[in-house]
Design a protein around this motif. Structure first.
Motif, PDB file in Angstrom:
ATOM      1  N   SER A   1      16.818  56.466  67.940  1.00 42.04           N
ATOM      2  CA  SER A   1      17.730  57.590  68.133  1.00 42.04           C
ATOM      3  C   SER A   1      19.095  57.127  68.628  1.00 42.04           C
ATOM      4  O   SER A   1      20.136  57.683  68.236  1.00 42.04           O
ATOM      5  CB  SER A   1      17.129  58.597  69.123  1.00 42.04           C
TER       6      SER A   1
ATOM      7  N   LEU B   1      22.406  66.863  69.427  1.00 38.54           N
ATOM      8  CA  LEU B   1      20.940  66.897  69.389  1.00 38.54           C
ATOM      9  C   LEU B   1      20.357  65.553  69.815  1.00 38.54           C
ATOM     10  O   LEU B   1      19.457  65.489  70.666  1.00 38.54           O
ATOM     11  CB  LEU B   1      20.478  67.263  67.979  1.00 38.54           C
ATOM     12  N   LEU B   2      20.859  64.466  69.231  1.00 35.46           N
ATOM     13  CA  LEU B   2      20.320  63.143  69.549  1.00 35.46           C
ATOM     14  C   LEU B   2      20.591  62.759  70.997  1.00 35.46           C
ATOM     15  O   LEU B   2      19.709  62.227  71.684  1.00 35.46           O
ATOM     16  CB  LEU B   2      20.926  62.101  68.608  1.00 35.46           C
TER      17      LEU B   2
ATOM     18  N   CYS C   1      21.110  64.698  73.623  1.00 31.27           N
ATOM     19  CA  CYS C   1      20.306  65.487  74.569  1.00 31.27           C
ATOM     20  C   CYS C   1      18.825  65.169  74.449  1.00 31.27           C
ATOM     21  O   CYS C   1      18.088  65.232  75.436  1.00 31.27           O
ATOM     22  CB  CYS C   1      20.561  66.979  74.334  1.00 31.27           C
ATOM     23  N   ARG C   2      18.383  64.812  73.246  1.00 31.72           N
ATOM     24  CA  ARG C   2      16.976  64.432  73.101  1.00 31.72           C
ATOM     25  C   ARG C   2      16.687  63.143  73.860  1.00 31.72           C
ATOM     26  O   ARG C   2      15.656  63.025  74.533  1.00 31.72           O
ATOM     27  CB  ARG C   2      16.633  64.273  71.611  1.00 31.72           C
TER      28      ARG C   2
ATOM     29  N   ASP D   1      16.662  63.992  77.459  1.00 33.31           N
ATOM     30  CA  ASP D   1      15.433  64.727  77.780  1.00 33.31           C
ATOM     31  C   ASP D   1      14.273  63.762  77.981  1.00 33.31           C
ATOM     32  O   ASP D   1      13.489  63.893  78.930  1.00 33.31           O
ATOM     33  CB  ASP D   1      15.137  65.720  76.659  1.00 33.31           C
ATOM     34  N   TRP D   2      14.166  62.768  77.090  1.00 34.04           N
ATOM     35  CA  TRP D   2      13.082  61.795  77.219  1.00 34.04           C
ATOM     36  C   TRP D   2      13.212  60.962  78.490  1.00 34.04           C
ATOM     37  O   TRP D   2      12.211  60.626  79.115  1.00 34.04           O
ATOM     38  CB  TRP D   2      13.084  60.847  76.009  1.00 34.04           C
TER      39      TRP D   2
ATOM     40  N   PHE E   1      18.356  69.571  79.090  1.00 36.37           N
ATOM     41  CA  PHE E   1      18.510  68.764  77.875  1.00 36.37           C
ATOM     42  C   PHE E   1      17.500  69.203  76.807  1.00 36.37           C
ATOM     43  O   PHE E   1      17.803  69.160  75.619  1.00 36.37           O
ATOM     44  CB  PHE E   1      18.342  67.285  78.195  1.00 36.37           C
ATOM     45  N   ARG E   2      16.302  69.637  77.237  1.00 42.51           N
ATOM     46  CA  ARG E   2      15.321  70.150  76.284  1.00 42.51           C
ATOM     47  C   ARG E   2      15.840  71.424  75.624  1.00 42.51           C
ATOM     48  O   ARG E   2      15.697  71.610  74.412  1.00 42.51           O
ATOM     49  CB  ARG E   2      14.008  70.435  77.025  1.00 42.51           C
TER      50      ARG E   2
ATOM     51  N   THR F   1      18.584  70.520  73.113  1.00 40.86           N
ATOM     52  CA  THR F   1      17.996  69.856  71.953  1.00 40.86           C
ATOM     53  C   THR F   1      17.427  70.870  70.969  1.00 40.86           C
ATOM     54  O   THR F   1      17.688  70.792  69.754  1.00 40.86           O
ATOM     55  CB  THR F   1      16.888  68.889  72.396  1.00 40.86           C
TER      56      THR F   1
ATOM     57  N   ALA G   1      18.865  71.805  67.261  1.00 34.55           N
ATOM     58  CA  ALA G   1      17.988  71.646  66.099  1.00 34.55           C
ATOM     59  C   ALA G   1      17.932  72.931  65.283  1.00 34.55           C
ATOM     60  O   ALA G   1      17.897  72.902  64.052  1.00 34.55           O
ATOM     61  CB  ALA G   1      16.596  71.234  66.562  1.00 34.55           C
TER      62      ALA G   1
ATOM     63  N   TYR H   1       8.965  65.972  65.009  1.00 33.01           N
ATOM     64  CA  TYR H   1       8.591  67.066  65.906  1.00 33.01           C
ATOM     65  C   TYR H   1       7.161  66.988  66.418  1.00 33.01           C
ATOM     66  O   TYR H   1       6.848  67.522  67.465  1.00 33.01           O
ATOM     67  CB  TYR H   1       8.853  68.406  65.200  1.00 33.01           C
TER      68      TYR H   1
END
Length: 401
Positions: free
Chosen positions: A14, A49-50, A52-53, A56-57, A64-65, A68, A72, A174
């Motif tokens: 990512s 999106l990338l 914040c993803r 989030d992780w 951030f979730r 994301t 999306a 997903y």
């Protein structure tokens, strides 16, 4: 937060896709037109999106979730807006309503806590995005090709090529609880899209060239990833993750290299720029403009009076046959008459030139210039011929008037 091998591979892939998007955004950002603004909107949604993803992780923060999922849900609408611009026609109202209402729906669904929303929210998001991209693909395939230019059709086909990867690879992103994969592949699809976008600036590259280059990169990455897996005994999961990491890193390097080349081409002080900006009212002033060009070294304009050491008839015959001569024409294996070879060799030696251009034939006037071998290329040689042709046309116009 603990990192397992899957999360590490997902994060690296990512990150590579995010950097690829930032490179393309920097390239497209310099263009100010409606289509570029639509494309930038889609690229920025993907970048958000990338980013914040990944956050989030790595942090586990609910904010951030939320961003994301909201980003999306906005992707089909952004892709549809771009498609309308590419096809220069409006999409059916039902498709617009589907994309817009879906974006709003997932903005609301993103507010639901993960413990209550999964896996059905991810399954809905996957179905929504898949359906949106399939509908966009249908618009592209059924477009009126005759209403678009060749360049526009080429651009649309490049976007369609990216769909071939985006659609199947989207499923792995997903993980709606129905299956498990070693690594998400959406980043690879995004990197491929970035590469295709950079390639649009190079009209000489065809679809076959692009697909062939991607196949070579993919096969090389598979070989490298499997070799690493065999050396360290990583198992099939580790080998797949290694392949994807190598592929994403390679694609990012290619995207960066192509963007640098594209930017350098735009900045390049080519001889074509001299043709576009030079003085076209007088052939002598036009040719004197070469004296200050970065690719040549002090071009000398030599009228017949300065060529007393040469056989003007032989020299005129040599340049009439080929208005642009180079050192290659005086090599022993060059297919030229011996008297022509002798005259050209003496001309090159006396003026320390690498190229000679015919300026005018009657009276004879030539231009001698020095172009270092490392600066010369087939493209520059062709530009030199174009400059000579332009100088001749200006001289002929002066003779008529």
């Amino acid at each position: 937060m603990s990192f397992d091998d899957t999360l590490v591979a997902d994060t690296i892939t990512s990150l590579a896709a995010l950097f690829g998007l930032l490179i393309v955004i920097s390239v497209v950002g310099g263009r100010d037109d409606g289509l570029s603004r639509r494309f930038l909107f889609g690229l920025r949604v993907l970048a958000v999106l990338l980013a914040c993803r990944i956050l989030d992780w790595t942090t586990g923060l609910a904010l951030f979730r939320f961003v994301t999922i909201a980003a999306a849900g906005l992707l089909p609408l952004a892709a549809l807006l771009l498609t309308e611009g590419l096809l220069r026609r409006h999409a059916p109202f039902a498709l617009k309503f589907f994309a817009a209402s879906g974006a709003l729906l997932f903005l609301l669904l993103a507010l639901i806590p993960e413990s209550l929303a999964e896996p059905w929210r991810m399954a809905m998001l996957l179905a929504f995005q898949f359906g949106g991209f399939v509908a966009i693909g249908w618009l592209v395939m059924t477009r009126d090709r005759d209403s678009l230019s060749a360049a526009e059709n080429r651009t649309v086909e490049r976007m369609a090529l990216s769909l071939l990867l985006i659609l199947p690879f989207m499923v792995t992103d997903y993980r709606p609880g129905l299956f498990e994969v070693p690594v998400r592949l959406g980043g690879i699809a995004i990197l491929f899209l970035c590469w295709l976008t950079i390639g649009l600036g190079r009209a000489s590259l065809g679809h076959r060239d692009t697909i062939g280059a991607f196949a070579v990169i993919a096969l090389s990455s598979v070989f490298a990833g499997l070799a690493l897996g065999g050396i360290d005994d990583l198992g099939w999961r580790g080998s797949v993750q290694g392949v994807v990491i190598v592929l994403s890193a390679t694609l990012l390097a290619v995207i960066y290299n192509d963007s640098v080349s594209l930017t350098a081409e735009k900045r390049r002080d080519s001889l074509l720029k001299h043709m576009a900006e030079g003085d076209l009212t007088d052939s002598a002033r036009f040719l004197r403009g070469l004296q200050h060009h970065i690719l040549v070294d002090g071009a000398l304009i030599l009228p017949a009076a300065d060529l007393g050491d040469f056989d003007l008839k032989v020299l005129a015959r040599a340049l009439e046959q080929a208005p642009v001569r180079s050192l290659a024409d005086v090599q022993p294996d060059a297919p030229v008459d011996e008297d022509i070879r002798e005259q050209l060799a003496w001309l090159f030696e006396k003026y320390e030139a690498t190229h000679v251009l015919l300026a005018t034939l009657d009276p004879l006037a030539v231009v001698a210039l020095n172009m270092p071998a490392l600066a010369s290329s087939p493209g520059v040689e062709m530009e030199l011929r174009a400059v000579q042709r332009m100088a001749m046309l200006i001289a002929q116009r002066e003779a008529v008037t």
